[in-house]
Scaffold this motif. Sequence first.
Motif, PDB file in Angstrom:
ATOM      1  N   LYS A   1       8.449  13.542   8.212  1.00 44.65           N
ATOM      2  CA  LYS A   1       8.656  13.834   6.789  1.00 44.65           C
ATOM      3  C   LYS A   1       9.322  12.658   6.088  1.00 44.65           C
ATOM      4  O   LYS A   1       8.983  12.332   4.953  1.00 44.65           O
ATOM      5  N   ARG A   2      10.282  12.038   6.773  1.00 41.26           N
ATOM      6  CA  ARG A   2      10.982  10.900   6.194  1.00 41.26           C
ATOM      7  C   ARG A   2      10.020   9.723   5.958  1.00 41.26           C
ATOM      8  O   ARG A   2      10.032   9.100   4.893  1.00 41.26           O
ATOM      9  N   LYS A   3       9.191   9.437   6.962  1.00 35.11           N
ATOM     10  CA  LYS A   3       8.236   8.340   6.820  1.00 35.11           C
ATOM     11  C   LYS A   3       7.179   8.670   5.766  1.00 35.11           C
ATOM     12  O   LYS A   3       6.751   7.796   5.007  1.00 35.11           O
ATOM     13  N   ASN A   4       6.761   9.933   5.716  1.00 35.47           N
ATOM     14  CA  ASN A   4       5.765  10.351   4.742  1.00 35.47           C
ATOM     15  C   ASN A   4       6.304  10.217   3.317  1.00 35.47           C
ATOM     16  O   ASN A   4       5.607   9.754   2.411  1.00 35.47           O
ATOM     17  N   HIS A   5       7.585  10.612   3.139  1.00 41.06           N
ATOM     18  CA  HIS A   5       8.226  10.478   1.834  1.00 41.06           C
ATOM     19  C   HIS A   5       8.341   9.006   1.438  1.00 41.06           C
ATOM     20  O   HIS A   5       8.115   8.648   0.274  1.00 41.06           O
ATOM     21  N   GLN A   6       8.670   8.160   2.420  1.00 41.33           N
ATOM     22  CA  GLN A   6       8.787   6.722   2.160  1.00 41.33           C
ATOM     23  C   GLN A   6       7.443   6.136   1.743  1.00 41.33           C
ATOM     24  O   GLN A   6       7.360   5.327   0.815  1.00 41.33           O
ATOM     25  N   LEU A   7       6.363   6.553   2.416  1.00 38.25           N
ATOM     26  CA  LEU A   7       5.029   6.076   2.074  1.00 38.25           C
ATOM     27  C   LEU A   7       4.620   6.543   0.680  1.00 38.25           C
ATOM     28  O   LEU A   7       4.028   5.785  -0.091  1.00 38.25           O
ATOM     29  N   ASP A   8       4.941   7.806   0.351  1.00 31.11           N
ATOM     30  CA  ASP A   8       4.618   8.323  -0.992  1.00 31.11           C
ATOM     31  C   ASP A   8       5.330   7.506  -2.069  1.00 31.11           C
ATOM     32  O   ASP A   8       4.746   7.191  -3.109  1.00 31.11           O
ATOM     33  N   THR A   9       6.597   7.175  -1.793  1.00 34.24           N
ATOM     34  CA  THR A   9       7.367   6.372  -2.755  1.00 34.24           C
ATOM     35  C   THR A   9       6.749   4.992  -2.929  1.00 34.24           C
ATOM     36  O   THR A   9       6.623   4.488  -4.061  1.00 34.24           O
ATOM     37  N   GLU A  10       6.358   4.362  -1.819  1.00 31.65           N
ATOM     38  CA  GLU A  10       5.748   3.035  -1.883  1.00 31.65           C
ATOM     39  C   GLU A  10       4.411   3.078  -2.625  1.00 31.65           C
ATOM     40  O   GLU A  10       4.082   2.170  -3.404  1.00 31.65           O
ATOM     41  N   ILE A  11       3.630   4.145  -2.400  1.00 32.93           N
ATOM     42  CA  ILE A  11       2.343   4.285  -3.087  1.00 32.93           C
ATOM     43  C   ILE A  11       2.553   4.434  -4.592  1.00 32.93           C
ATOM     44  O   ILE A  11       1.843   3.829  -5.403  1.00 32.93           O
ATOM     45  N   GLN A  12       3.545   5.244  -4.973  1.00 31.44           N
ATOM     46  CA  GLN A  12       3.835   5.419  -6.390  1.00 31.44           C
ATOM     47  C   GLN A  12       4.272   4.104  -7.036  1.00 31.44           C
ATOM     48  O   GLN A  12       3.859   3.778  -8.156  1.00 31.44           O
ATOM     49  N   GLU A  13       5.089   3.340  -6.320  1.00 33.06           N
ATOM     50  CA  GLU A  13       5.523   2.044  -6.848  1.00 33.06           C
ATOM     51  C   GLU A  13       4.338   1.082  -7.005  1.00 33.06           C
ATOM     52  O   GLU A  13       4.254   0.335  -7.995  1.00 33.06           O
ATOM     53  N   LEU A  14       3.416   1.105  -6.025  1.00 30.17           N
ATOM     54  CA  LEU A  14       2.231   0.252  -6.113  1.00 30.17           C
ATOM     55  C   LEU A  14       1.326   0.680  -7.266  1.00 30.17           C
ATOM     56  O   LEU A  14       0.728  -0.173  -7.953  1.00 30.17           O
ATOM     57  N   GLN A  15       1.211   1.979  -7.505  1.00 34.42           N
ATOM     58  CA  GLN A  15       0.400   2.474  -8.615  1.00 34.42           C
ATOM     59  C   GLN A  15       0.972   2.025  -9.957  1.00 34.42           C
ATOM     60  O   GLN A  15       0.237   1.624 -10.863  1.00 34.42           O
ATOM     61  N   ILE A  16       2.313   2.126 -10.070  1.00 34.01           N
ATOM     62  CA  ILE A  16       2.971   1.685 -11.306  1.00 34.01           C
ATOM     63  C   ILE A  16       2.764   0.191 -11.520  1.00 34.01           C
ATOM     64  O   ILE A  16       2.470  -0.272 -12.634  1.00 34.01           O
ATOM     65  N   GLU A  17       2.914  -0.580 -10.433  1.00 31.53           N
ATOM     66  CA  GLU A  17       2.721  -2.019 -10.521  1.00 31.53           C
ATOM     67  C   GLU A  17       1.279  -2.362 -10.892  1.00 31.53           C
ATOM     68  O   GLU A  17       1.017  -3.269 -11.697  1.00 31.53           O
ATOM     69  N   TYR A  18       0.341  -1.597 -10.324  1.00 30.62           N
ATOM     70  CA  TYR A  18      -1.084  -1.816 -10.636  1.00 30.62           C
ATOM     71  C   TYR A  18      -1.367  -1.518 -12.102  1.00 30.62           C
ATOM     72  O   TYR A  18      -2.083  -2.268 -12.783  1.00 30.62           O
ATOM     73  N   GLU A  19      -0.810  -0.416 -12.604  1.00 31.27           N
ATOM     74  CA  GLU A  19      -1.012  -0.053 -14.010  1.00 31.27           C
ATOM     75  C   GLU A  19      -0.407  -1.100 -14.933  1.00 31.27           C
ATOM     76  O   GLU A  19      -0.987  -1.431 -15.980  1.00 31.27           O
ATOM     77  N   ASN A  20       0.761  -1.630 -14.551  1.00 34.65           N
ATOM     78  CA  ASN A  20       1.386  -2.677 -15.358  1.00 34.65           C
ATOM     79  C   ASN A  20       0.506  -3.924 -15.406  1.00 34.65           C
ATOM     80  O   ASN A  20       0.345  -4.565 -16.458  1.00 34.65           O
ATOM     81  N   LEU A  21      -0.067  -4.283 -14.263  1.00 31.86           N
ATOM     82  CA  LEU A  21      -0.954  -5.440 -14.212  1.00 31.86           C
ATOM     83  C   LEU A  21      -2.217  -5.207 -15.051  1.00 31.86           C
ATOM     84  O   LEU A  21      -2.709  -6.121 -15.719  1.00 31.86           O
ATOM     85  N   GLN A  22      -2.742  -3.976 -15.029  1.00 32.96           N
ATOM     86  CA  GLN A  22      -3.904  -3.647 -15.818  1.00 32.96           C
ATOM     87  C   GLN A  22      -3.610  -3.764 -17.301  1.00 32.96           C
ATOM     88  O   GLN A  22      -4.427  -4.270 -18.092  1.00 32.96           O
ATOM     89  N   ASN A  23      -2.412  -3.284 -17.689  1.00 32.37           N
ATOM     90  CA  ASN A  23      -2.037  -3.369 -19.101  1.00 32.37           C
ATOM     91  C   ASN A  23      -1.896  -4.816 -19.548  1.00 32.37           C
ATOM     92  O   ASN A  23      -2.308  -5.203 -20.648  1.00 32.37           O
ATOM     93  N   LYS A  24      -1.256  -5.636 -18.679  1.00 34.17           N
ATOM     94  CA  LYS A  24      -1.086  -7.049 -19.014  1.00 34.17           C
ATOM     95  C   LYS A  24      -2.444  -7.747 -19.137  1.00 34.17           C
ATOM     96  O   LYS A  24      -2.658  -8.597 -20.004  1.00 34.17           O
ATOM     97  N   LEU A  25      -3.371  -7.380 -18.248  1.00 34.81           N
ATOM     98  CA  LEU A  25      -4.709  -7.978 -18.275  1.00 34.81           C
ATOM     99  C   LEU A  25      -5.441  -7.589 -19.550  1.00 34.81           C
ATOM    100  O   LEU A  25      -6.114  -8.418 -20.181  1.00 34.81           O
TER     101      LEU A  25
END
Length: 234
Positions: free
Chosen positions: A205-229
């Motif tokens: 559960k701990r590792k799964n939660h950590q992966l979910d957090t990392e995925i959410q951070e990557l999604q936010i970063e991806y959206e930011n890059l899309q907006n900048k583009l």
Amino acid sequence: MQISKSIVYGTIATWLGRKSDEKKTHSWICYVRGVNNEDLSYFIEKVIFVLHSSFENTNRVVTQHPFVISETGWGQFDIIIKIYLKGDYDQPLITVHPLKLYQNQTQNIPLTKKPVVSEQYDEIVFINPKPEILEILNSKPNQENNPVEEEIQVDQKEPDFEQMTPAQILKYNQPNFTVFDINESKATIEKAIQIVSQDILADYKRKNHQLDTEIQELQIEYENLQNKLSQAQQ
């Protein structure tokens, strides 16, 4: 190839009598030993005894023979015993053993100052061990005894167990103790499996939660890059 090593683990408790109070009615030890009290450190790296949360320093680490801890208290609880083997073994062997303080478990009334023993025999089985592990297992256990620890007055009718060290108590003639003749193997194994399963599930559960957090951070970063583009293209 299969090699088995015999061990005994358990507890020995002594009622403090007049020296007892509400929070300290018994002194007790918990241990992992050889069947004949031989030194098991030739294949055991260390033993961790996990006590009730009411104790200070709940994880007691013992890295040399004898693998034993001593404490005082008033309550009975299950002690988690983690045995770490020498060699290329990442995970410990885990078992659970109940601390027994009283001869009469239904009334919890100490009838004598004779120590109460609750212990269990088990075997550690090594299947097709690596050459370096095989060399460790085939080495002879240390049978040398500490002469200071042997100075025990075994001929006295009521030996003063409070004055003995844990190692001395283990070497004392145990037929003079009150030994529980109870088959708790199945319950012990079930408890150990339950604890290990809970640890594995919690880690998952701990590792799964950590992966979910990392995925959410990557999604936010991806959206930011899309907006900048998009802004750059405009």
